[in-house]
Design an enzyme around this catalytic site. Structure first.
Site, PDB file in Angstrom:
ATOM      1  N   SER A 152     -33.311 -66.078  -7.710  1.00  0.00           N
ATOM      2  CA  SER A 152     -33.861 -66.770  -9.223  1.00  0.00           C
ATOM      3  C   SER A 152     -34.396 -68.097  -9.221  1.00  0.00           C
ATOM      4  O   SER A 152     -33.723 -69.072  -8.888  1.00  0.00           O
ATOM      5  CB  SER A 152     -32.932 -66.690 -10.372  1.00  0.00           C
ATOM      6  OG  SER A 152     -33.115 -67.355 -11.186  1.00  0.00           O
ATOM      7  N   HIS A 207     -37.465 -63.583  -8.420  1.00  0.00           N
ATOM      8  CA  HIS A 207     -37.085 -63.483  -9.923  1.00  0.00           C
ATOM      9  C   HIS A 207     -37.446 -64.549 -10.864  1.00  0.00           C
ATOM     10  O   HIS A 207     -36.996 -65.811 -10.834  1.00  0.00           O
ATOM     11  CB  HIS A 207     -35.559 -63.010  -9.932  1.00  0.00           C
ATOM     12  CG  HIS A 207     -34.941 -62.990 -11.135  1.00  0.00           C
ATOM     13  ND1 HIS A 207     -35.088 -61.367 -11.697  1.00  0.00           N
ATOM     14  CD2 HIS A 207     -34.369 -63.276 -12.199  1.00  0.00           C
ATOM     15  CE1 HIS A 207     -34.479 -61.232 -12.813  1.00  0.00           C
ATOM     16  NE2 HIS A 207     -34.103 -62.495 -13.277  1.00  0.00           N
ATOM     17  N   ASP A 250     -37.514 -66.085 -14.602  1.00  0.00           N
ATOM     18  CA  ASP A 250     -36.776 -65.838 -15.875  1.00  0.00           C
ATOM     19  C   ASP A 250     -37.486 -66.650 -16.984  1.00  0.00           C
ATOM     20  O   ASP A 250     -37.542 -67.832 -16.888  1.00  0.00           O
ATOM     21  CB  ASP A 250     -35.328 -66.419 -15.845  1.00  0.00           C
ATOM     22  CG  ASP A 250     -34.420 -65.683 -15.055  1.00  0.00           C
ATOM     23  OD1 ASP A 250     -34.126 -64.582 -15.409  1.00  0.00           O
ATOM     24  OD2 ASP A 250     -33.822 -66.304 -13.933  1.00  0.00           O
ATOM     25  N   MET A 282     -37.480 -67.659 -20.670  1.00  0.00           N
ATOM     26  CA  MET A 282     -36.487 -67.777 -21.978  1.00  0.00           C
ATOM     27  C   MET A 282     -37.328 -68.434 -23.003  1.00  0.00           C
ATOM     28  O   MET A 282     -37.868 -69.604 -23.017  1.00  0.00           O
ATOM     29  CB  MET A 282     -35.521 -68.724 -21.481  1.00  0.00           C
ATOM     30  CG  MET A 282     -34.565 -68.071 -20.346  1.00  0.00           C
ATOM     31  SD  MET A 282     -33.265 -68.841 -19.886  1.00  0.00           S
ATOM     32  CE  MET A 282     -32.687 -68.209 -18.544  1.00  0.00           C
ATOM     33  N   HIS A 296     -38.567 -61.659 -15.870  1.00  0.00           N
ATOM     34  CA  HIS A 296     -37.650 -61.050 -16.745  1.00  0.00           C
ATOM     35  C   HIS A 296     -37.679 -61.862 -17.949  1.00  0.00           C
ATOM     36  O   HIS A 296     -37.500 -62.876 -18.144  1.00  0.00           O
ATOM     37  CB  HIS A 296     -36.188 -61.688 -16.041  1.00  0.00           C
ATOM     38  CG  HIS A 296     -34.789 -61.365 -16.695  1.00  0.00           C
ATOM     39  ND1 HIS A 296     -33.549 -61.825 -16.470  1.00  0.00           N
ATOM     40  CD2 HIS A 296     -34.774 -60.489 -17.676  1.00  0.00           C
ATOM     41  CE1 HIS A 296     -32.668 -61.540 -17.420  1.00  0.00           C
ATOM     42  NE2 HIS A 296     -33.451 -60.572 -18.231  1.00  0.00           N
ATOM     43  N   MET A 302     -36.752 -62.684 -21.336  1.00  0.00           N
ATOM     44  CA  MET A 302     -35.757 -62.997 -22.084  1.00  0.00           C
ATOM     45  C   MET A 302     -36.185 -63.620 -23.580  1.00  0.00           C
ATOM     46  O   MET A 302     -36.141 -64.879 -23.868  1.00  0.00           O
ATOM     47  CB  MET A 302     -34.568 -63.969 -21.638  1.00  0.00           C
ATOM     48  CG  MET A 302     -33.868 -63.374 -20.554  1.00  0.00           C
ATOM     49  SD  MET A 302     -32.771 -64.280 -19.645  1.00  0.00           S
ATOM     50  CE  MET A 302     -34.059 -64.643 -18.380  1.00  0.00           C
ATOM     51  N   MET A 347     -27.211 -56.890 -16.937  1.00  0.00           N
ATOM     52  CA  MET A 347     -27.011 -58.261 -16.795  1.00  0.00           C
ATOM     53  C   MET A 347     -25.550 -58.361 -16.730  1.00  0.00           C
ATOM     54  O   MET A 347     -24.721 -57.712 -17.316  1.00  0.00           O
ATOM     55  CB  MET A 347     -27.074 -58.972 -18.185  1.00  0.00           C
ATOM     56  CG  MET A 347     -28.816 -59.307 -18.659  1.00  0.00           C
ATOM     57  SD  MET A 347     -29.682 -60.258 -17.293  1.00  0.00           S
ATOM     58  CE  MET A 347     -28.798 -61.782 -17.309  1.00  0.00           C
ATOM     59  N   ASP A 402     -27.816 -59.077 -12.533  1.00  0.00           N
ATOM     60  CA  ASP A 402     -28.432 -60.458 -12.505  1.00  0.00           C
ATOM     61  C   ASP A 402     -27.135 -61.399 -13.224  1.00  0.00           C
ATOM     62  O   ASP A 402     -26.721 -60.983 -14.348  1.00  0.00           O
ATOM     63  CB  ASP A 402     -29.734 -60.515 -13.487  1.00  0.00           C
ATOM     64  CG  ASP A 402     -30.445 -61.974 -13.484  1.00  0.00           C
ATOM     65  OD1 ASP A 402     -29.891 -62.740 -12.978  1.00  0.00           O
ATOM     66  OD2 ASP A 402     -31.085 -61.843 -14.644  1.00  0.00           O
ATOM     67  N   GLY A 413     -29.174 -66.680  -8.284  1.00  0.00           N
ATOM     68  CA  GLY A 413     -29.498 -68.159  -8.292  1.00  0.00           C
ATOM     69  C   GLY A 413     -28.987 -69.285  -7.777  1.00  0.00           C
ATOM     70  O   GLY A 413     -29.167 -69.721  -6.748  1.00  0.00           O
ATOM     71  N   SER A 414     -27.781 -69.688  -8.544  1.00  0.00           N
ATOM     72  CA  SER A 414     -27.229 -70.852  -8.143  1.00  0.00           C
ATOM     73  C   SER A 414     -26.379 -70.720  -6.745  1.00  0.00           C
ATOM     74  O   SER A 414     -26.536 -71.473  -5.916  1.00  0.00           O
ATOM     75  CB  SER A 414     -26.290 -71.346  -9.289  1.00  0.00           C
ATOM     76  OG  SER A 414     -25.219 -70.277  -9.390  1.00  0.00           O
TER      77      SER A 414
HETATM   78  C1  DX5 Z   1     -29.612 -65.736 -16.698  1.00  0.00           C
HETATM   79  C2  DX5 Z   1     -30.766 -65.424 -15.756  1.00  0.00           C
HETATM   80  C3  DX5 Z   1     -30.675 -65.357 -14.471  1.00  0.00           C
HETATM   81  C4  DX5 Z   1     -29.875 -66.514 -13.746  1.00  0.00           C
HETATM   82  C5  DX5 Z   1     -28.770 -66.111 -12.628  1.00  0.00           C
HETATM   83  O1  DX5 Z   1     -29.858 -65.708 -18.082  1.00  0.00           O
HETATM   84  O2  DX5 Z   1     -31.442 -63.978 -16.191  1.00  0.00           O
HETATM   85  O3  DX5 Z   1     -31.525 -64.724 -13.572  1.00  0.00           O
HETATM   86  O4  DX5 Z   1     -30.934 -67.550 -13.027  1.00  0.00           O
HETATM   87  O5  DX5 Z   1     -28.284 -67.418 -11.975  1.00  0.00           O
HETATM   88  P1  DX5 Z   1     -27.061 -67.088 -11.224  1.00  0.00           P
HETATM   89  O6  DX5 Z   1     -27.254 -66.352  -9.936  1.00  0.00           O
HETATM   90  O7  DX5 Z   1     -26.488 -68.593 -11.026  1.00  0.00           O
HETATM   91  O8  DX5 Z   1     -25.872 -66.570 -12.034  1.00  0.00           O
HETATM   92 ZN    ZN Z   2     -32.693 -63.146 -15.044  1.00  0.00          ZN
END
Ligand code: DX5
Ligand code: ZN
Length: 215
Positions: A7, A32, A34, A36, A64, A66, A135, A174, A196-197
């Site tokens: 991500s 990935h 995101d 938002m 993705h 959102m 999710m 995710d 992601g992190s």
């Molecule tokens: C959250 C995102 C994820 C996010 C996941 O709303 O959709 O894709 O980046 O991050 P981690 O892996 O750090 O939970």
């Molecule tokens: Zn995501």
């Protein structure tokens, strides 16, 4: 086969190109992305211009969305190079129509579900999507802890797809994916892991990808 989609939300935005190349070379399968809007989720992230740049990295971009009114943004992200476009069931007034719209753009169509949303939202669109996104945290932010009840939902979604004979549909997870949670998620039937992190924070990204894939 288990696949991994890093991500971009967790990348270093001052050297994002380098961070994309790094994960591509380390064995990532998709990127990935995101999106938002500060309305469907409290946070605001990337738009189509960033998607266009990210798409030049060679990895399929997994967008993705959102956002509220996802129907207003599908063509834009397809035109910006996304290969997979996922919309939230909660944001869809006409889910079936949205999925047709995504496939009509030549992209794979995904349906995402928030932690409290029942997998039943998929039942009457089975066959109309290519990916179900479970999710495993509340969407909006990276770095959260996986909500354990979501693991059962992964199992329920995979079961529903198997019953319908839909073996090629991805089950993506995710949120909170790391080397501890990945085996639980893949055992429940997930085959596309967004990370992601934990991934960007890993000392050795290649080893992290190999570990979550179970290799
Ligand atoms: C959250 C995102 C994820 C996010 C996941 O709303 O959709 O894709 O980046 O991050 P981690 O892996 O750090 O939970
Ligand atoms: Zn995501």
């Amino acid at each position: 086969m288990i696949k991994v989609a890093p991500s971009l939300l967790a990348a270093d935005y001052l050297k994002i190109g380098e961070d994309i190349r790094r994960v591509a070379e380390a064995g990532a399968d998709w990127l990935h992305f995101d999106v938002m809007d500060g309305s469907f989720v409290p946070n605001i992230s990337f738009g189509p211009e960033m998607c266009r740049r990210a798409a030049t990295c060679g990895l399929p971009v997994d967008a993705h969305l959102m956002v509220v009114h996802p129907e207003r943004h599908i063509e834009t992200f397809a035109e910006a190079g996304a290969k997979i476009i996922t919309v939230h069931a909660e944001a869809a007034t006409h889910l079936h129509r949205l999925l047709q719209q995504i496939r009509g753009c030549g992209c794979l169509a995904g349906v995402a579900m928030n932690p409290a949303t029942s997998p039943e939202c998929l039942r009457y669109v089975l066959g109309d999507f290519d990916l179900a996104l479970v999710m495993t945290v509340n969407p909006g932010f990276g770095g959260q802890k996986l909500i354990p009840a979501c693991i059962d939902k992964v199992r329920a979604v995979r079961g529903m797809l198997d019953e319908a004979g839909l073996r090629d549909v991805f089950v993506e997870v995710d949120g909170g994916v790391n080397t501890q949670t990945a085996p639980l998620l893949t055992a429940a039937g997930a085959d596309m892991l967004v990370a992601g992190s934990a991934l960007y924070g890993a000392e050795d990204v290649k080893a992290f990808i190999r570990a979550v894939k179970g290799n």
